[in-house]
Write a protein that holds these residues in place. Structure first.
Motif, mmCIF file in Angstrom:
data_model
loop_
_atom_site.group_PDB
_atom_site.id
_atom_site.type_symbol
_atom_site.label_atom_id
_atom_site.label_comp_id
_atom_site.label_asym_id
_atom_site.label_seq_id
_atom_site.Cartn_x
_atom_site.Cartn_y
_atom_site.Cartn_z
ATOM 1 N N LEU A 162 0.850 -1.179 0.000
ATOM 2 C CA LEU A 162 0.000 0.000 0.000
ATOM 3 C C LEU A 162 0.886 1.228 0.000
ATOM 4 O O LEU A 162 1.629 1.455 0.939
ATOM 5 C CB LEU A 162 -0.887 -0.018 1.238
ATOM 6 N N ARG A 163 0.780 1.993 -1.073
ATOM 7 C CA ARG A 163 1.586 3.207 -1.091
ATOM 8 C C ARG A 163 0.775 4.323 -0.458
ATOM 9 O O ARG A 163 -0.171 4.832 -1.046
ATOM 10 C CB ARG A 163 1.966 3.561 -2.525
ATOM 11 N N PRO A 164 1.092 4.668 0.786
ATOM 12 C CA PRO A 164 0.252 5.631 1.488
ATOM 13 C C PRO A 164 0.611 7.067 1.109
ATOM 14 O O PRO A 164 1.668 7.324 0.543
ATOM 15 C CB PRO A 164 0.597 5.368 2.945
ATOM 16 N N THR A 165 -0.301 7.961 1.423
ATOM 17 C CA THR A 165 0.041 9.375 1.323
ATOM 18 C C THR A 165 0.952 9.675 2.494
ATOM 19 O O THR A 165 0.967 8.951 3.489
ATOM 20 C CB THR A 165 -1.223 10.228 1.453
ATOM 21 N N ASN A 176 -0.957 9.996 6.084
ATOM 22 C CA ASN A 176 -1.466 8.870 6.876
ATOM 23 C C ASN A 176 -0.552 7.650 6.814
ATOM 24 O O ASN A 176 -0.960 6.538 7.075
ATOM 25 C CB ASN A 176 -2.887 8.492 6.465
#
Lengths: 327, 482
Positions: free
Chosen positions: A313-316, A319
């Motif tokens: 999951l490439r988060p911002t 978050n």
């Protein structure tokens, strides 16, 4: 497509291919048992070693015998790499992407699973193993055929093929490695008909015997290795798998072949060109087993890179922390 | 196995007028079944079950530890609805949904219905499902309840009654579509002769309705179905609907809020999402707005929604209208907003919050069905006629402790249909009917619905979690000419 969905498809394909190849492992041994002289019958331990789950096996079963190895590799749900665990995992992954795959694909995985549940109850694996393991191979082939003919050959399909071929490359290397652990009755048996029978059984278990024969007259360890590692046309050879896996990877990203924009492309490209320019004599002189071992390690590296590139999951930035926790 | 001995036993039977005489719309089917060679019906029943199993049409039972997946028990005899009955149902549901939508909108704006003293203020404010976050909210196109599945029952008098409204995330429509697929294979000939109205248009209508909700500035909107994930009991349905409509199936973790928009994580980076058909409850939708412990939802999604950059179906807050106490007031709600009499009647309902009505309920528990106001799935009910004195005493305590949370209804004599019992004969079993409605440009009622059947002899509880099964539901476009 969604990263999560791509991940599930990739693993769905890998697990089905895994189930098929475990059936092939067991098949090698069944063939060997039929053809070997009496004193070498019953070598089941190599199978456990090659599958990479020796410790888990010994803890639960102790001494390796025909029945307990077959059970461990086929129906043992505590063994995450048994046939049944693989099919359960494939099915669970398929369940999360039923809207991406065709309903025929799902139905085939589901039938495969239900067939195994029946077989577990009826005991056919021990009673008529040849038919049973052949059936497993066929279920997998059916799934691959259905996938090929009912699913658009787009991004999702390439993730499927990528997963399947990387798994197949790994398992072909392990099938080849079985021979390393097979003890011959006497040292002087190396290179004799008994030894050759072993190599032929090995080719058979990779469904490679006939295709091999068309290319080479004699069965020699070097040619068998050459065929299963470096052949460009045979669909279970390691090099073939990597070449096609690379095509799928580049179809997914759109990157020009021979170049790379991420870690996955770089590692797979490098591993593939290793094989492109490898020489079988060189491999044999280093030791086939050592070569295969090194290959499996590098292949794991490719798998890790694919995870990092596409699935994690490439988060911002904001978050990032929460998501790492929830993973 | 034949119908010669089948006896409706005084109940309203959906297929038979009286013993030996099928209803006009049913005759073709019964004649055909009677002409089958011995064993043929059972063979087809088994084939239908095998098909459902292979398709993986399964649901998960919470209380069952042994196997979590089961096929929803399915009986191949269809339930048949004649054109006249259906016309009434369709009109009645449309009327009801228009009125409920106006009601929800009013509740979150001026609350005229309270000011005019049609509904007591206390009842509304004590509802667990009222969402303070929705006060003043204007959902896209003014629609709150896009997808509804009200439960109807037919009583001994032959009339349909609304038993409850489901305005949050009604489930079951996938079974309607799959049951139909299976039944087409099972009775191809009868199908051809019987003028059965198709249900297959539902996925199309659903995706059109969802696209209709997208902000007007978006040309080709991205629509996603938000599921709690694979362990949810309705997961099969979520993936089935995504598959049939071509919309994306996402979990909370696939979505992220950034710069005022909602995005999904794809293999090629972030992609904006415009409409979400959410199949998770209000409470779990956004940990920042509702339940802070929710791991299923998407932090910040409510802000995007309020800013009009995202449409949600159904809108948050619709649960206020399917509270079972509010249900008792729906006839008044219809009258108030539309100035019309309800076409489909309510089941008479006693609200335990009211002192007089509670008194009656407590004195007549053995005759009544008592339900908690906010439970679904048939949990936490008292079936008065089948209860022991001890159970009634315990329930009476519960009611006295929290009167607002209970309603009671007379025990209805639900209509029955024949089902195959013990693989060798037919017996009547009680059924209900859940039709599905979509509210987009206009209201569409799918001609069909989920017929749930209580498979236990004598049971009136049709919920799948309580031993219920399902049947295909045929709505006929016309009756066969005599």
């Amino acid at each position: 497509m969604l990263s999560r969905a791509a991940n599930s498809i990739y693993w769905m394909a890998r697990y089905i291919e895994r189930a098929e190849n475990i059936a092939r492992f067991i098949d090698v041994n069944l063939h060997l048992m039929l053809d070997s002289p009496v004193e070498s019958k019953g070598q089941w331990e190599p199978l456990v070693i090659v599958s990479g789950d020796r410790e888990r096996f010994e803890e639960k079963y102790g001494q390796a015998s025909r029945d307990n190895v077959i059970n461990f590799l086929t129906f043992d749900r505590d063994n995450p790499n048994s046939i049944i665990s693989s099919v359960i995992n494939a099915r669970e992954n398929a369940r999360t992407v039923r809207e991406v795959i065709s309903s025929q694909m799902w139905e085939q995985i589901n039938k495969f699973y239900l067939m195994l549940l029946d077989a577990e109850k009826s005991g056919v694996a021990i009673d008529t193993p040849y038919d049973f393991y052949n059936k497993i191979k066929l279920e997998s082939h059916l799934f691959i055929g259905i996938t090929d003919t009912t699913m658009s050959h787009g991004e999702a399909w390439h993730f499927d093929r990528l997963g399947r071929l990387l798994e197949r490359a790994d398992k072909t290397s392990r099938i080849l490695d079985v021979k390393y652990y097979m003890l011959l009755p006497r040292v002087e048996d190396v290179g004799t008909p008994i030894d050759n029978i072993g190599w032929a059984a090995l080719l058979n278990s990779a469904s490679a015997f006939e295709m091999y024969r068309k290319k080479y007259r004699k069965i020699t360890p070097t040619d068998v290795a050459l065929f299963l590692v470096l052949d460009l046309k045979f669909p279970r050879s390691i090099r073939y798998c990597l070449v096609k896996a690379q095509v799928s990877l580049h179809e997914i990203t759109g990157t020009v072949m021979g170049t790379f924009t991420n870690k996955a492309e770089r590692r797979l490209g490098r591993l593939r060109s290793d094989l492109d320019y490898a020489n079988i004599d060189e491999i044999i002189s280093v030791g086939l087993h050592e070569f295969l071992d090194g290959f499996q390690n590098k292949l794991n590296g490719v798998g890790d890179a694919i995870f990092d590139t596409f699935f994690s999951l490439r988060p911002t930035e904001k978050n990032k922390k929460d998501i790492e926790v929830s993973q | 196995m034949n119908f010669n001995d089948y006896d409706p036993q005084g109940f309203y039977d959906e297929l038979f007028k009286i013993k030996g005489e099928p209803r006009p719309g049913t005759k073709i089917l019964i004649d055909r079944l009677m002409s089958f060679p011995k064993g043929e019906i059972l063979r087809r029943q088994k084939a239908a079950e095998a098909a459902l199993f292979n398709m993986g049409v399964t649901f998960t039972v919470y209380s069952d530890e042994s196997g979590i997946e089961k096929i929803f028990p399915f009986d191949i005899l269809p339930r048949i609805i004649e054109p006249g009955d259906w016309e009434l149902i369709e009109k009645g549901l449309k009327q009801r949904i228009y009125a409920l939508n106006l009601f929800i909108d009013d509740i979150y704006h001026d609350q005229k219905i309270i000011k005019d003293k049609i509904i007591p203020k206390d009842i509304l404010y004590s509802s667990k499902c009222i969402q303070p976050h929705c006060q003043g909210l204007n959902p896209p196109k003014g629609i709150w309840c896009h997808i509804t599945g009200s439960d109807l029952v037919r009583d001994a008098d032959g009339r349909f009654y609304v038993l409850e409204d489901n305005l949050r995330c009604p489930s079951g429509v996938s079974y309607v579509l799959e049951n139909r697929q299976v039944l087409k294979r099972t009775f191809p000939l009868v199908f051809g002769e019987s003028a059965v109205r198709p249900v297959d248009d539902y996925p199309n209508r659903l995706s059109r309705m969802l696209e209709f909700l997208a902000p007007d500035t978006v040309e080709s909107p991205t629509v996603a179905l938000l599921t709690p994930g694979i362990h949810n009991s309705a997961y099969f349905e979520h993936s089935f609907l995504a598959q049939q409509t071509g919309i994306e199936l996402v979990e909370g973790n696939d979505l992220v809020v950034q710069d005022g928009f909602v995005y999904m994580r794809t293999t090629k980076g972030f992609q904006k999402v415009d409409v979400i058909y959410r199949r998770i409850d209000d409470d779990f939708l956004d940990p920042l707005a509702f339940n802070p412990d929710s791991l299923l939802g998407v932090p910040g999604i409510m802000e995007v929604y309020k800013a009009g950059r995202l449409a949600l179906a159904n809108a948050p807050g619709t649960g206020v209208a399917d509270d079972k106490v509010v249900y008792a007031y729906v006839p008044k709600i219809i009258k108030y907003y539309l100035d019309e009499d309800p076409i489909l009647p309510n089941v008479p309902t006693y609200v335990c919050w009211d002192d007089k009505e509670r008194e009656y309920v407590l004195n007549n528990l053995e005759k009544l069905v008592v339900k908690p106001a906010n439970e679904s799935g048939g949990y936490g009910m008292l079936m008065g006629t089948q209860s022991t004195p001890k159970q009634r005493a315990q329930f009476a305590e519960k009611i006295k402790e929290n009167p607002r949370n209970y309603i009671a209804q007379p025990t209805l004599s639900l209509s029955r249909v024949p089902v195959i019992v013990d693989d060798d004969h037919y017996e009547g079993r009680h059924v209900d009917l859940r039709p599905y409605a979509l509210y987009g440009e206009d209201i569409y009622i799918m001609p069909g619905g989920l017929t749930r059947v209580a498979l236990k002899k004598g049971s009136l509880v049709v919920n799948s979690s309580q031993g219920g099964g399902s049947k295909d539901t045929w709505v006929l476009s016309n009756l066969p000419k005599k």
